[in-house]
Design a protein around this motif. Structure first.
Motif, PDB file in Angstrom:
ATOM      1  N   CYS A  34     -27.733  24.735  89.042  1.00 48.41           N
ATOM      2  CA  CYS A  34     -27.302  24.300  90.380  1.00 48.41           C
ATOM      3  C   CYS A  34     -27.654  25.359  91.421  1.00 48.41           C
ATOM      4  CB  CYS A  34     -25.792  24.073  90.410  1.00 48.41           C
ATOM      5  SG  CYS A  34     -25.234  22.664  89.453  1.00 48.41           S
ATOM      6  N   CYS A  35     -27.701  24.936  92.679  1.00 45.93           N
ATOM      7  CA  CYS A  35     -27.988  25.854  93.775  1.00 45.93           C
ATOM      8  C   CYS A  35     -26.701  26.503  94.288  1.00 45.93           C
ATOM      9  CB  CYS A  35     -28.737  25.128  94.889  1.00 45.93           C
ATOM     10  SG  CYS A  35     -30.360  24.512  94.395  1.00 45.93           S
ATOM     11  N   ASN A  36     -25.846  26.934  93.342  1.00 52.16           N
ATOM     12  CA  ASN A  36     -24.614  27.626  93.695  1.00 52.16           C
ATOM     13  C   ASN A  36     -24.936  28.993  94.268  1.00 52.16           C
ATOM     14  OD1 ASN A  36     -22.395  25.853  92.972  1.00 52.16           O
ATOM     15  ND2 ASN A  36     -23.140  26.027  90.878  1.00 52.16           N
ATOM     16  N   THR A  37     -23.976  29.545  94.994  1.00 50.19           N
ATOM     17  CA  THR A  37     -24.200  30.816  95.680  1.00 50.19           C
ATOM     18  C   THR A  37     -22.901  31.597  95.785  1.00 50.19           C
ATOM     19  OG1 THR A  37     -25.240  31.793  97.642  1.00 50.19           O
ATOM     20  CG2 THR A  37     -23.851  29.859  98.016  1.00 50.19           C
ATOM     21  N   ASN A  38     -23.033  32.852  96.159  1.00 47.92           N
ATOM     22  CA  ASN A  38     -21.881  33.688  96.503  1.00 47.92           C
ATOM     23  C   ASN A  38     -22.367  34.789  97.444  1.00 47.92           C
ATOM     24  OD1 ASN A  38     -22.997  35.776  94.972  1.00 47.92           O
ATOM     25  ND2 ASN A  38     -21.442  35.718  93.381  1.00 47.92           N
ATOM     26  N   ASP A  39     -21.495  35.720  97.763  1.00 46.52           N
ATOM     27  CA  ASP A  39     -21.852  36.763  98.735  1.00 46.52           C
ATOM     28  C   ASP A  39     -22.929  37.718  98.232  1.00 46.52           C
ATOM     29  OD1 ASP A  39     -20.071  35.668 100.544  1.00 46.52           O
ATOM     30  OD2 ASP A  39     -18.447  37.052 100.021  1.00 46.52           O
ATOM     31  N   GLN A  40     -23.140  37.799  96.902  1.00 48.90           N
ATOM     32  CA  GLN A  40     -24.179  38.668  96.366  1.00 48.90           C
ATOM     33  C   GLN A  40     -25.562  38.015  96.422  1.00 48.90           C
ATOM     34  OE1 GLN A  40     -20.933  38.764  94.726  1.00 48.90           O
ATOM     35  NE2 GLN A  40     -20.799  40.517  96.093  1.00 48.90           N
ATOM     36  N   ASP A  41     -25.609  36.717  96.679  1.00 50.05           N
ATOM     37  CA  ASP A  41     -26.875  35.974  96.765  1.00 50.05           C
ATOM     38  C   ASP A  41     -27.463  36.184  98.160  1.00 50.05           C
ATOM     39  OD1 ASP A  41     -29.000  34.205  96.643  1.00 50.05           O
ATOM     40  OD2 ASP A  41     -27.757  32.406  96.600  1.00 50.05           O
ATOM     41  N   LEU A  42     -28.064  37.339  98.360  1.00 45.63           N
ATOM     42  CA  LEU A  42     -28.569  37.697  99.687  1.00 45.63           C
ATOM     43  C   LEU A  42     -29.689  36.780 100.159  1.00 45.63           C
ATOM     44  CD1 LEU A  42     -28.493  41.585  99.340  1.00 45.63           C
ATOM     45  CD2 LEU A  42     -26.732  40.045 100.229  1.00 45.63           C
ATOM     46  N   GLY A  43     -30.414  36.164  99.230  1.00 47.49           N
ATOM     47  CA  GLY A  43     -31.489  35.255  99.601  1.00 47.49           C
ATOM     48  C   GLY A  43     -31.026  33.840  99.877  1.00 47.49           C
ATOM     49  N   SER A  44     -29.765  33.541  99.603  1.00 48.12           N
ATOM     50  CA  SER A  44     -29.217  32.188  99.774  1.00 48.12           C
ATOM     51  C   SER A  44     -30.098  31.156  99.070  1.00 48.12           C
ATOM     52  CB  SER A  44     -29.047  31.838 101.255  1.00 48.12           C
ATOM     53  OG  SER A  44     -28.366  30.603 101.394  1.00 48.12           O
ATOM     54  N   HIS A  45     -30.125  31.222  97.741  1.00 47.95           N
ATOM     55  CA  HIS A  45     -30.913  30.304  96.898  1.00 47.95           C
ATOM     56  C   HIS A  45     -30.196  28.954  96.839  1.00 47.95           C
ATOM     57  CE1 HIS A  45     -32.269  34.292  95.686  1.00 47.95           C
ATOM     58  NE2 HIS A  45     -33.378  33.720  95.247  1.00 47.95           N
ATOM     59  N   THR A  46     -30.195  28.239  97.948  1.00 50.15           N
ATOM     60  CA  THR A  46     -29.310  27.088  98.116  1.00 50.15           C
ATOM     61  C   THR A  46     -30.015  25.760  98.362  1.00 50.15           C
ATOM     62  OG1 THR A  46     -29.124  27.755 100.438  1.00 50.15           O
ATOM     63  CG2 THR A  46     -27.345  28.446  98.969  1.00 50.15           C
ATOM     64  N   VAL A  47     -31.331  25.772  98.560  1.00 49.75           N
ATOM     65  CA  VAL A  47     -32.062  24.540  98.876  1.00 49.75           C
ATOM     66  C   VAL A  47     -32.802  24.049  97.629  1.00 49.75           C
ATOM     67  CG1 VAL A  47     -33.802  23.470 100.364  1.00 49.75           C
ATOM     68  CG2 VAL A  47     -32.350  25.289 101.273  1.00 49.75           C
ATOM     69  N   CYS A  48     -32.421  22.865  97.151  1.00 49.83           N
ATOM     70  CA  CYS A  48     -33.085  22.281  95.987  1.00 49.83           C
ATOM     71  C   CYS A  48     -34.332  21.541  96.457  1.00 49.83           C
ATOM     72  CB  CYS A  48     -32.151  21.330  95.246  1.00 49.83           C
ATOM     73  SG  CYS A  48     -32.916  20.605  93.764  1.00 49.83           S
ATOM     74  N   VAL A  49     -35.481  21.995  95.969  1.00 53.70           N
ATOM     75  CA  VAL A  49     -36.759  21.416  96.389  1.00 53.70           C
ATOM     76  C   VAL A  49     -37.559  20.942  95.182  1.00 53.70           C
ATOM     77  CG1 VAL A  49     -36.893  22.943  98.410  1.00 53.70           C
ATOM     78  CG2 VAL A  49     -38.068  23.586  96.284  1.00 53.70           C
TER      79      VAL A  49
END
Length: 129
Positions: A34-49
């Motif tokens: 999943c494109c889950n995230t947290n504060d350590q995910d500096l790149g914001s890996h959040t967009v599913c493409v």
């Protein structure tokens, strides 16, 4: 300062439960599909493409080769048609260069909206009827 791996709420851009993006190849900041995230995910890996050959070339030219395997990290390399949790800023950069891949909105984390407007993501939606 303590580092925590606690995830932000697992919701998509519509506020609904986040649907997995891909388990083959296994994607996501947490490698949970999943494109889950947290504060350590500096790149914001959040967009599913769904990656395309054009996008993979674009990314490689900008120093992020997503098509070559990196065995020490268990990364198989991506092929056109694969789904992947992409950094929101990289997607936006690709969009500005007319190289953005299609987006799965139900699989894209709501935190992507901090970087990319929903109206823009909708223009590239692969999962809207």
């Amino acid at each position: 300062m303590a580092i925590t791996m606690e995830m932000h709420e697992s919701k998509n851009v519509f506020g609904d439960p986040l649907i997995p993006c891909s388990t083959d190849p296994l994607t996501g900041f947490f490698r949970d599909g999943c494109c889950n995230t947290n504060d350590q995910d500096l790149g914001s890996h959040t967009v599913c493409v769904q990656v395309t050959e054009e996008f993979l070339k674009f990314s490689r030219e900008r120093g992020n080769d997503l098509s070559s395997p990196v065995e020490e990290f268990g990364f198989p390399g991506l092929n056109p048609g694969d789904r992947w949790c992409l950094c929101a800023a990289r997607w936006l950069e690709a969009q500005k260069e007319e190289m953005a891949p299609r987006v799965y909105l139900q699989r894209t984390h709501q935190r992507a909206l901090e970087i990319v407007p929903l109206a823009l993501l909708r223009q590239y939606a692969a999962d809207l009827n």
